[in-house]
Design an enzyme around this catalytic site. Sequence first.
Site, PDB file in Angstrom:
ATOM      1  N   ASN A 458     -37.919  85.167 -47.427  1.00 25.00           N
ATOM      2  CA  ASN A 458     -38.270  85.057 -46.017  1.00 25.00           C
ATOM      3  C   ASN A 458     -39.777  84.929 -45.823  1.00 25.00           C
ATOM      4  O   ASN A 458     -40.533  85.866 -46.129  1.00 25.00           O
ATOM      5  CB  ASN A 458     -37.772  86.291 -45.255  1.00 25.00           C
ATOM      6  CG  ASN A 458     -38.199  86.263 -43.799  1.00 25.00           C
ATOM      7  OD1 ASN A 458     -37.657  85.518 -42.995  1.00 25.00           O
ATOM      8  ND2 ASN A 458     -39.208  87.071 -43.446  1.00 25.00           N
ATOM      9  N   GLU A 459     -40.223  83.786 -45.344  1.00 23.97           N
ATOM     10  CA  GLU A 459     -41.581  83.538 -44.860  1.00 23.97           C
ATOM     11  C   GLU A 459     -42.662  83.694 -45.922  1.00 23.97           C
ATOM     12  O   GLU A 459     -43.858  83.675 -45.598  1.00 23.97           O
ATOM     13  CB  GLU A 459     -41.903  84.452 -43.652  1.00 23.97           C
ATOM     14  CG  GLU A 459     -41.005  84.187 -42.455  1.00 23.97           C
ATOM     15  CD  GLU A 459     -41.319  85.044 -41.249  1.00 23.97           C
ATOM     16  OE1 GLU A 459     -40.821  84.712 -40.152  1.00 23.97           O
ATOM     17  OE2 GLU A 459     -42.050  86.045 -41.398  1.00 23.97           O
ATOM     18  N   CYS A 460     -42.286  83.825 -47.193  1.00 27.84           N
ATOM     19  CA  CYS A 460     -43.296  84.059 -48.233  1.00 27.84           C
ATOM     20  C   CYS A 460     -44.163  82.826 -48.469  1.00 27.84           C
ATOM     21  O   CYS A 460     -45.402  82.903 -48.425  1.00 27.84           O
ATOM     22  CB  CYS A 460     -42.618  84.488 -49.534  1.00 27.84           C
ATOM     23  SG  CYS A 460     -41.682  86.025 -49.381  1.00 27.84           S
ATOM     24  N   SER A 513     -37.365  80.355 -46.343  1.00 34.22           N
ATOM     25  CA  SER A 513     -37.170  80.093 -44.925  1.00 34.22           C
ATOM     26  C   SER A 513     -38.349  80.686 -44.160  1.00 34.22           C
ATOM     27  O   SER A 513     -38.700  81.853 -44.377  1.00 34.22           O
ATOM     28  CB  SER A 513     -35.869  80.728 -44.436  1.00 34.22           C
ATOM     29  OG  SER A 513     -35.690  80.522 -43.049  1.00 34.22           O
ATOM     30  N   HIS A 530     -39.007  78.933 -37.897  1.00 34.55           N
ATOM     31  CA  HIS A 530     -39.128  80.233 -37.233  1.00 34.55           C
ATOM     32  C   HIS A 530     -40.091  80.050 -36.072  1.00 34.55           C
ATOM     33  O   HIS A 530     -41.205  79.543 -36.258  1.00 34.55           O
ATOM     34  CB  HIS A 530     -39.681  81.298 -38.185  1.00 34.55           C
ATOM     35  CG  HIS A 530     -38.772  81.631 -39.328  1.00 34.55           C
ATOM     36  ND1 HIS A 530     -39.007  82.691 -40.181  1.00 34.55           N
ATOM     37  CD2 HIS A 530     -37.623  81.057 -39.764  1.00 34.55           C
ATOM     38  CE1 HIS A 530     -38.046  82.742 -41.098  1.00 34.55           C
ATOM     39  NE2 HIS A 530     -37.199  81.758 -40.872  1.00 34.55           N
TER      40      HIS A 530
END
Length: 864
Positions: A458-460, A513, A530
Amino acid sequence: MKKRSFYAIVIILLFASVMQLPAQKRQYLHEGWTFGEARLPNRYPAQVPGVVHTDLLRQGLIDDPYVGLNERKVQWVDKEDWVYETTFRAAEAILDDEHIDLCFDGLDTYADIFLNGSKILEADNMFRRWRISVKSHVKAGDNILRIYFHSPVKIDLPKWAKHPYLYQASNDQSENGGLLDRKLSVFARKAGYHYGWDWGPRLVTSGIWRDVYLESWSKARITNVHLRQREVTAKKALLTDVVEVEAAEDIENAVIIVTDKNNGRTVATKKCSLHKGINTIPVEFFIKSPRLWWCNGLGKPELYTFTTKVSAGGRLFSQQDKRIGLRSVKLVMDPDADGNRQFYFVLNGVPVFAKGTNYIPQDNFLTNVTPERHRRTLQDAVLANMNMIRVWGGGIYEEDLFYDLCDEMGLMVWQDFMFACSTYPAEGEWLESVRQEAIDNVRRLRNHPSIVIWCGGNECMDAWYNWGWKAKMEKSNPEGARLVGEQQERLYYDVLQEVANQQIPDDIYTVGSPFSVRGRGSDGINGDRHFYGVGHRRMPVSNYNQEKAHFFSEYGMQSFPEYSTVLRYAPDTTTHNISSPLMMWHQRGGVEANKVIEWYVSSEYGETKDFRQFLYASQLLQGDAMRTAIEAHRRNMPHCMGSLLWQHNDCWPVASWATRDYYGRWKAAHYMVRHAFEPLICSAIVEGDNLLVYAVSDLLRKQQGKLKLTVYTLSGQTVNSFTKTVSIPANTSTLVLEQPLAELLKGRQCEEVVVNMQLSASSGVSYQADCFLCRQKDLRLSPVKPEVSVEATEGGCQITVKAGKFVRALALAIDGAEDCWFSNNYFDLLPDEPTKCFVRTSLKPDEVKQRLTLHCLNNMPQLE
């Protein structure tokens, strides 16, 4: 002749009884545990599975960290080493087998395991399963199993000191743990949210958090079954049962039999020879005219159970049951007409608009989560018309039961690997541990039909490229930036991609993501997106109508929980101010998060008169925001094919983005999300001088329908009303009405009316919603006191409410009722039209009426 037949029957029965003898045996070791600080002699009873904090709480040694400011008082726990110990006797049947393994399904996190004084394992990864051969260690009589849990803080501080400030962990609340800015979470393979998040506390646990047991076997055992679905259509399903068998010796003339447990039919038989060690045997078979697994809303999630048995010479060595759903899943990422990468799922040949939410762990103390909580949490997603749930990467790979329930309920699962909002030291032993973690969990979960995508995290990567992390480090530490960048690429593009290729070659893997293009993270156009411009950046809620993406995998708005939940963590009413130290402690977004909520409430609805009304307004804000976003995403079909809001649930009582609070109470948003996710909706938006109405359908057949629009004044007069016959294409969005506002309003002002829309389809599906032509703050609502009646009904009470004028967002609550649920809430009342609502409660009607409280937008201070 009859005598020979009799002996033949006896032989068959004897053979059958041998074949049905249990081949592998299991003995759980959950009893008799004690625990204590390693440096002290005191020992106390422990519960296994469990964690240190829950054991301390059970013994009265700490106060409940979820209440008040108590979390502050338990930050010493993660600085200590802890010892767990039990004495057990192995069953004779276990001792008689050739092989005995000690198995841990989860150890949190750094642990040395001793059996009868011998160290047999050093564990260092919360997410891994551990199996140790202990035949030479286990004895008849008493055996002592001792586990020494090292403080994760003491283990990881030296790692941080070696590379200070090299790795980012934006949500690690190290300051709350007394560690200043030394963020340690990235060094431990442990649930990231345990170190704190912008919705969760810092409670860094240790313990035996999943099952521990002995497992014994002789000759051979099945170590894994992978039911690969090579091709699935309505006509046939081609499958390969990939059976992995560990043999203690060479075995000739082994037989693998696969049966359909539902009807007992043998679907495949294969003879083979087993060699000492690990054997992989593919067994192919097919199912004619299979019953397909569908997601919620599109069909029934049909399931099959196949039993795989390994035997030789009439002796059953091992067997496993695996339940699967037969389906085909594709992720379409082809360029659209503008050359941008699409992102949508196709299930059994049908493009699916993903309607769903993001899921975090249900508790900071994971062993508190019961099967019933799992079921209720997922059922609440189904009740809200969702078909997808994303298991977010800062938590855990969930329990088997979680995915079993998703299989049964038709909830597609977007499964993250456990990486979130951080950069990681992806090299050496750490990286190899991640590789084994990924293999463990992919092999454990890969037969679940509900899992439709595996995602690197997630978002890394987006944080590295687009949040300024890379640019800032390139200025201050160019060599460090090069190293960190290479490590992240190695983690997501090499190791996790390689595990996916090897272990789930038929499944979908994406590196993260949101993700658009390698080397620059997410651009908001390609792939999934996002979006927090509404919320974090204070864009108006109406901006959701302008934002575009092929797939929104996160967006959200904060709110406070309802008053009854606040009373559980803040029973002292003198703390009931959102700026009080206690309320701020249960707002992990900080002061700015509260300011954002206040700003939106004031902008959208006006001022509130007291604490409880502000809680109500914050929930209405969140609900309206999520409804607006979902309708915008669905109107934009088929360009947009996914809407996963942030977030579904909480891990403790807190102000957050969740649509259900920690206790499972539905916020306003959950009711409004349910409405916005109905299979057929009509959605209106003002563009210029016109009102545009869209029909959005998930139904797989074209519908004929009728759209009725009625314009009411807020005081109850009918201004305009008409019905239009409309055609509703399948599985898309269609503009069905474009009406000039002047014709619609007949001289009335936007501020003095509400537009009621009713859409009914030829299949019998219908929908009703209200539309406002201005900001709700500007509506000329007047104070109201609805009429209320309450009647007893099965399982609770039926509440009927009515008013002579329009009522906006009527919220019902029963003071002092811990466990009640309303079938509908935060609903509008049309003039003189009664609305009924069921409430599940044990209270009698007169008690319900006496305790019932009502809030609505009409009764805000500026209208009184």
